[in-house]
Design a protein around this motif. Structure first.
Motif, PDB file in Angstrom:
ATOM      1  N   PHE B 202       0.812  -1.217   0.000  1.00 17.54           N
ATOM      2  CA  PHE B 202       0.000   0.000   0.000  1.00 17.54           C
ATOM      3  C   PHE B 202       0.845   1.267   0.000  1.00 17.54           C
ATOM      4  CE2 PHE B 202      -2.943  -2.837   2.719  1.00 17.54           C
ATOM      5  CZ  PHE B 202      -3.342  -3.539   1.588  1.00 17.54           C
ATOM      6  N   ARG B 203       2.128   1.132  -0.344  1.00 19.24           N
ATOM      7  CA  ARG B 203       3.053   2.267  -0.254  1.00 19.24           C
ATOM      8  C   ARG B 203       2.537   3.493  -0.983  1.00 19.24           C
ATOM      9  NH1 ARG B 203       7.506   3.928  -3.355  1.00 19.24           N
ATOM     10  NH2 ARG B 203       7.262   2.155  -4.744  1.00 19.24           N
ATOM     11  N   TRP B 205      -0.686   3.932  -1.997  1.00 19.71           N
ATOM     12  CA  TRP B 205      -2.144   4.037  -1.920  1.00 19.71           C
ATOM     13  C   TRP B 205      -2.538   5.231  -1.058  1.00 19.71           C
ATOM     14  CZ3 TRP B 205      -5.317  -1.112  -1.618  1.00 19.71           C
ATOM     15  CH2 TRP B 205      -4.875  -1.997  -2.626  1.00 19.71           C
ATOM     16  N   ARG B 209      -8.072   4.351   0.361  1.00 20.17           N
ATOM     17  CA  ARG B 209      -7.967   3.053  -0.308  1.00 20.17           C
ATOM     18  C   ARG B 209      -7.356   2.008   0.645  1.00 20.17           C
ATOM     19  NH1 ARG B 209      -4.466   1.733  -5.675  1.00 20.17           N
ATOM     20  NH2 ARG B 209      -5.260  -0.394  -5.966  1.00 20.17           N
ATOM     21  N   ILE B 210      -6.374   2.446   1.453  1.00 23.39           N
ATOM     22  CA  ILE B 210      -5.765   1.537   2.429  1.00 23.39           C
ATOM     23  C   ILE B 210      -6.821   1.048   3.422  1.00 23.39           C
ATOM     24  CG2 ILE B 210      -4.112   1.351   4.336  1.00 23.39           C
ATOM     25  CD1 ILE B 210      -2.341   3.387   2.812  1.00 23.39           C
ATOM     26  N   ALA B 213      -8.780  -1.802   2.150  1.00 25.36           N
ATOM     27  CA  ALA B 213      -8.038  -2.893   1.513  1.00 25.36           C
ATOM     28  C   ALA B 213      -8.576  -4.254   1.920  1.00 25.36           C
ATOM     29  CB  ALA B 213      -6.567  -2.794   1.892  1.00 25.36           C
ATOM     30  N   GLU B 217      -5.406  -8.240  -0.918  1.00 24.25           N
ATOM     31  CA  GLU B 217      -4.537  -7.104  -1.238  1.00 24.25           C
ATOM     32  C   GLU B 217      -3.448  -6.940  -0.186  1.00 24.25           C
ATOM     33  OE1 GLU B 217      -7.659  -4.235  -3.712  1.00 24.25           O
ATOM     34  OE2 GLU B 217      -7.633  -4.177  -1.516  1.00 24.25           O
ATOM     35  N   ALA B 218      -3.824  -7.110   1.083  1.00 25.59           N
ATOM     36  CA  ALA B 218      -2.855  -6.931   2.169  1.00 25.59           C
ATOM     37  C   ALA B 218      -1.839  -8.072   2.206  1.00 25.59           C
ATOM     38  CB  ALA B 218      -3.586  -6.832   3.510  1.00 25.59           C
ATOM     39  N   ALA B 235       2.074  -4.671   5.716  1.00 26.66           N
ATOM     40  CA  ALA B 235       1.185  -3.801   4.942  1.00 26.66           C
ATOM     41  C   ALA B 235       0.781  -2.570   5.757  1.00 26.66           C
ATOM     42  CB  ALA B 235      -0.044  -4.581   4.490  1.00 26.66           C
ATOM     43  N   SER B 236       0.626  -2.733   7.069  1.00 26.68           N
ATOM     44  CA  SER B 236       0.215  -1.605   7.930  1.00 26.68           C
ATOM     45  C   SER B 236       1.408  -0.811   8.433  1.00 26.68           C
ATOM     46  CB  SER B 236      -0.564  -2.138   9.134  1.00 26.68           C
ATOM     47  OG  SER B 236       0.304  -2.863  10.010  1.00 26.68           O
ATOM     48  N   ARG B 326      -0.675   8.048   6.656  1.00 28.04           N
ATOM     49  CA  ARG B 326      -1.319   6.931   5.953  1.00 28.04           C
ATOM     50  C   ARG B 326      -1.081   5.597   6.658  1.00 28.04           C
ATOM     51  NH1 ARG B 326       0.420   5.864   0.735  1.00 28.04           N
ATOM     52  NH2 ARG B 326       2.398   6.880   1.198  1.00 28.04           N
ATOM     53  N   PHE B 327      -0.052   5.551   7.489  1.00 25.93           N
ATOM     54  CA  PHE B 327       0.286   4.304   8.178  1.00 25.93           C
ATOM     55  C   PHE B 327       0.321   4.550   9.694  1.00 25.93           C
ATOM     56  CE2 PHE B 327       1.969   3.943   3.871  1.00 25.93           C
ATOM     57  CZ  PHE B 327       1.402   2.746   3.479  1.00 25.93           C
TER      58      PHE B 327
END
Lengths: 410, 410
Positions: B202-203, B205, B209-210, B213, B217-218, B235-236, B326-327
């Motif tokens: 998801f870098r 994304w 969208r994350i 997910a 996808e993850a 992913a997170s 985002r993370f």
């Protein structure tokens, strides 16, 4: 001339000399090549480190006035100039300071042998060999920025270091990076040792354009501010070839395990790879203060005035293969390294002559490698490249190569 | 149950165990987590190293048939399954082989304590804590691929390692790279320690969208083939947060000197910076066989089947800052690391519950960090995050956090 009345030198293992932070006694340095590019950066690191170091002696080549300024600024007690022609200027510059002065190659050797905890060998060219060899033979810890000492007489110098228990600290950015990456590991465990090349100003030029390059174009290095000789060698990639030869001697890694990769940003300087796939890289911003501060303080660490590279800010590090077709000097050096014996000595001497001729606008850039190649061919044909086992033998080969290269120029 | 009749263990310093190349006696290994992703890679390295290692015991979680296959393939003399429900399958799988078998958490601890030169701790999740702690307390050299041991109970585990003189070898690619870059240096000399994050699937994304997910996808990690729990954490970016906490304990570096940088190619895994601007990087291709081979053979080197990265072939390594907006999981972990005490323990436990719920499709990706955040808030409010000084106290906090996270899910 008598030595200064320094306190007796403490023996700390195999020439390792370090003053712990906060210790009363500053670490005593001899600075050979004080007026050159590396020497001036050394002076800057010393000045920025608040009494941690004491420069006991400085040595320079020809510029007596510059050496006098350096001796005064660093508080050295002895200043030695290689070329007696500049002695009057040196004396005039230090008049009334109480600084001792001397001139001639022997004076530089005397400076190298002054009582000290570390000798910085930063004289450019073969002139650095004798004083560096003297310091190493006396068991001094030596920070080595002079390539020619090992390129010209690697076997003899390393043997002397082993005999005398002298610690060698590599001050070139590439070898310093590899030294740090190694962290004391056994070189026998390294399957590949790689030094990086910025690629120099001609990285993307055609062979034809490189051959016709001017002095100003060759001196315009994209990343490093260095002296003229090494800057030309960086443009031809001969510098990387000399560094491979130096790495071979410094780290005891055979020729076939040594490699070059082009890395235009000059952030990664050296890498070592292991059988399990591990790759350790030594990185730093392209600023000599980092390897200098590392060597001066070793095994401690000091602030150098240069921050570690910020990879996110840099964004990308790129790598490409070195092109031996466009940079034949690198190929000649690799060939000489694999051949061994007197070939690297001859290569280096011929290159010195060729670079001086290029800087004097007597030959074009394309002629640099041709002169080196023809000198080596002539010496091989004449049986003049047998392995030198002493510094005297190496210097004899060096002078034969110089004479042959000069004859090719004429 | 009695221990096997292995020869008496040779003491080699602080738990360092190594068999020189060509020695008659193979190095004895215990493989905890033999049926997982890291365990299977370990088995591959052992199989490829021609008798250099002997696996004396294996342990697994729930899959008795898989553990039986592993024990047979590796020639282990003891197989321990954590979940007694799979015992019948394990027994059936090894029938007639002479391999000893047992089930239950105590059996796994017994496997950890079998006479061995190195215990590989590769059980996923908090289940790995007790056997790993037992091996460390017994002074065994432990190759640590289980994050939870240090994230959940870092202070207690490191104290036990110091008491028992147990050598810890980090098997995670990031910590292994840093361990290699350090080369035995004093952590106090390191001004910054950085681990890299691939950035996961998801870098690039958007936050929206994350949050939406899917499981598939993850689980689609761009570089690494790993187990499902760690892939979701990658992913997170929670995985990087847990790794920072682990690095803090492993290397004794304070929270404010630890950093993360995003590096999509997963070639550079960890970096250490010094005051003089030197930066040493540990690199390897994204293949667990490299850190595994490094740990198994340490301090020797063996062929892992993975070559060192070819930088010219790769062309470019890129780096960017981690985006905490985002993370948010990474931000929560950094916060817990700086807070210390029981916060990292609680963070990890709440995350375990949240990831399991996500993998079961009970919550969306965006809820992962919210559950962790709310669990920590509730525990702070209830005074439940005081510093655990023993493994028992850490496990108590772990279970409180799990219960609170499960309650939030309900």
């Amino acid at each position: 001339m008598t030595h200064s009345f320094a306190p007796p030198r403490l023996e700390r293992g195999a020439g390792i000399a370090a003053t712990p932070v906060g210790a009363v006694e500053p670490k005593r340095l001899v600075l050979l090549g004080a007026t050159g590019s590396v020497g001036r950066s050394c002076a800057q690191v010393v000045a920025d480190s608040a009494g941690r170091f004491r420069v006991v002696a400085v040595a320079g080549g020809r510029d007596g006035a510059a050496l006098a300024r350096s001796a005064l600024a660093l508080g050295a007690s002895f200043a030695a100039l290689a070329d007696p022609a500049g002695y009057a200027e040196l004396k005039a510059g230090i008049a009334g300071s109480g600084i001792e002065a001397a001139a001639g190659p022997e004076a530089v050797v005397e400076a190298a042998l002054r009582e000290a905890d570390l000798v910085v060998s930063a004289i450019v060219g073969a002139a650095g060999l004798a004083p560096t060899y003297a310091a190493i033979s006396a068991g001094r810890a030596v920070a080595l920025a002079n390539k020619e000492t090992l390129v010209c007489a690697g076997e003899a110098v390393m043997a002397a270091a082993r005999r005398a228990g002298a610690r060698l600290l590599p001050m070139d950015s590439e070898h310093n990076a590899i030294f740090q990456a190694m962290g004391g590991r056994d070189p026998a465990t390294i399957v590949k040792m790689t030094i990086t090349a910025s690629g120099g100003p001609f990285r993307e030029w055609s062979a034809e354009r490189i051959a016709a390059a001017t002095r100003a174009e060759a001196l315009a290095h994209p990343n490093w501010a260095m002296g003229p000789k090494i800057t030309i060698d960086s443009a031809s990639l001969m510098n990387k070839g000399l560094e491979l030869i130096e790495a071979h001697h410094l780290f005891g890694v055979p020729a076939q395990r040594l490699a070059v990769v082009v890395h235009p940003q000059s952030i990664v300087h050296g890498l070592i790879a292991f059988a399990d796939g591990s790759l350790i890289a030594g990185m730093a911003s392209p600023d000599m203060r980092t390897p200098i501060a590392h060597c001066l303080a070793y095994p401690e660490r000091i602030v150098s005035g240069v921050a570690a590279p910020d990879l996110a800010a840099l964004g990308a590090l790129t790598f490409e293969q070195a092109d031996l077709a466009r940079f034949p000097a690198l190929g000649l050096a690799i060939e000489a390294l694999r051949e061994g014996g007197g070939a690297p000595t001859a290569l280096n001497a011929a290159n010195e002559v060729a670079v001086a001729a290029f800087l004097d606008a007597r030959i074009g850039f394309g002629a640099l490698s041709r002169i080196v190649e023809r000198t080596l061919e002539a010496m091989r044909a004449a049986g003049e490249t047998s392995a030198p086992t002493t510094v005297a033998q190496a210097l004899a080969i060096h002078h034969i190569a110089r004479d042959r290269a000069l004859a090719l120029l004429a």
